[in-house]
Write a protein that holds these residues in place. Structure first.
Motif, short mmCIF file in Angstrom:
data_model
loop_
_atom_site.label_atom_id
_atom_site.label_comp_id
_atom_site.label_asym_id
_atom_site.label_seq_id
_atom_site.Cartn_x
_atom_site.Cartn_y
_atom_site.Cartn_z
N TRP A 81 0.83 -1.20 0.00
CA TRP A 81 0.00 0.00 0.00
C TRP A 81 0.87 1.25 0.00
CZ3 TRP A 81 -4.80 -0.58 3.72
CH2 TRP A 81 -5.54 -1.72 3.33
N MET A 82 1.95 1.21 0.78
CA MET A 82 2.85 2.37 0.81
C MET A 82 3.49 2.59 -0.56
SD MET A 82 4.23 4.90 2.37
CE MET A 82 4.13 4.72 4.17
N ARG A 83 3.87 1.51 -1.23
CA ARG A 83 4.44 1.65 -2.57
C ARG A 83 3.43 2.30 -3.52
NH1 ARG A 83 7.27 -3.20 -1.19
NH2 ARG A 83 5.46 -4.48 -1.77
N ASP A 84 2.16 1.89 -3.39
CA ASP A 84 1.12 2.48 -4.24
C ASP A 84 0.96 3.97 -3.96
OD1 ASP A 84 0.67 0.03 -5.37
OD2 ASP A 84 -1.10 -0.45 -4.14
N LYS A 85 0.98 4.35 -2.68
CA LYS A 85 0.83 5.77 -2.33
C LYS A 85 2.01 6.59 -2.86
CE LYS A 85 -2.09 5.36 1.79
NZ LYS A 85 -3.16 6.23 1.23
N TYR A 91 3.79 10.47 -9.23
CA TYR A 91 3.34 10.42 -10.63
C TYR A 91 2.75 11.76 -11.07
CZ TYR A 91 0.39 9.22 -14.65
OH TYR A 91 -0.21 9.19 -15.88
N LYS A 92 2.11 12.47 -10.14
CA LYS A 92 1.32 13.65 -10.48
C LYS A 92 2.20 14.77 -11.03
CE LYS A 92 -2.05 12.48 -6.90
NZ LYS A 92 -2.67 12.88 -5.61
N THR A 93 2.09 14.99 -12.33
CA THR A 93 2.92 16.01 -12.98
C THR A 93 2.49 17.42 -12.61
OG1 THR A 93 1.47 15.86 -14.91
CG2 THR A 93 3.49 14.54 -14.94
N GLU A 102 7.87 3.29 -13.38
CA GLU A 102 8.14 1.90 -13.74
C GLU A 102 8.27 1.00 -12.52
OE1 GLU A 102 12.14 0.15 -15.32
OE2 GLU A 102 11.00 0.83 -17.08
N ASP A 103 8.90 1.53 -11.44
CA ASP A 103 9.14 0.68 -10.27
C ASP A 103 9.32 1.54 -9.02
OD1 ASP A 103 9.86 -2.01 -9.07
OD2 ASP A 103 11.69 -0.88 -8.63
N VAL A 104 8.88 1.00 -7.88
CA VAL A 104 9.10 1.63 -6.57
C VAL A 104 9.69 0.58 -5.64
CG1 VAL A 104 8.06 2.74 -4.57
CG2 VAL A 104 7.20 3.25 -6.86
#
Length: 217
Positions: A81-85, A91-93, A102-104
């Motif tokens: 979940w933390m990786r998703d957050k 991501y937000k430009t 690509e990866d976290v």
């Protein structure tokens, strides 16, 4: 320049000559009789063995697709979940993010992460500020952002051998004179051509304990 360590033990001396032929000549003879404080002592001249080491080139390249993130708060949520957050946040430009990710790689123990963007050069978006807002758990946290360096080792080569211009004196007996006086007597003896010696660049004698010196290659 490679620095090679060497441990000089008690009652030993290192002599570095201007001419490597002098060092080789003294080593070949081996046993030498030296006058120290009116005492005649026999010392041995041996080559200086240099420890095996590794020579390499370290290449550092700043990644155009990766950034390092630290000071990530420890929240009561699973790691995925933390990786998703983190992915959504960076991501937000419109907030100055880097676009598609690509990866976290997230490490809860250290509160750090490495974020890899899909687009080359995306990491340059974060060069202006060392901090970046992170929205989670109804709060806004400040994360530290820094460049990610890719390290590469090249031209790794082992090295070993003996010093060509330096010799090691062993078996120097203890006498009443102080360390500096004994060192002077040793230098006088081995700089005389009649004793097979020559001009000395450096000398180091240890009467008690030990000393660490470095050879430069």
């Amino acid at each position: 320049t490679a620095k090679i360590p060497f441990r000089l033990k008690q009652n030993q001396a290192l002599l570095t000559f201007e001419d490597e032929e002098v060092a080789q000549r003294l080593t070949k003879k081996g046993k030498h009789t030296v006058n120290l404080d009116n005492n005649t002592v026999d010392v041995r001249v041996v080559p200086v063995p240099l420890e095996m080491g590794l020579r390499f080139e370290l290449h550092v390249a700043i990644s155009g697709r990766k950034i390092n993130v630290s000071n990530i708060p420890e929240l009561p949520i699973p790691d995925d979940w933390m990786r998703d957050k983190l992915e959504l946040n960076f991501y937000k430009t419109q907030q100055g993010g880097g676009g598609e990710i690509e990866d976290v790689t997230y490490a809860r123990e250290s509160g750090t992460a490495v974020i890899t963007f899909l687009t080359p050069g995306a990491s340059s978006n974060f060069g202006g500020s060392p901090q970046y807002p992170f929205f989670a758990d109804g709060r806004c946290y400040k994360l530290s952002v820094s460049s990610h360096a890719d390290l590469q080792l090249k031209k790794c080569q082992p090295y070993w051998g003996v010093s060509k211009k330096t010799v090691l004196l062993k078996g120097i007996q203890e006498v009443e004179e102080d360390e500096e006086s004994i060192q002077d007597m040793i230098e006088i003896h081995f700089q005389k051509p009649s004793n097979g010696g020559g001009e000395i660049e450096e000398i180091k004698y240890v009467s008690k304990g030990a000393a660490h010196v470095c050879f430069e290659e």
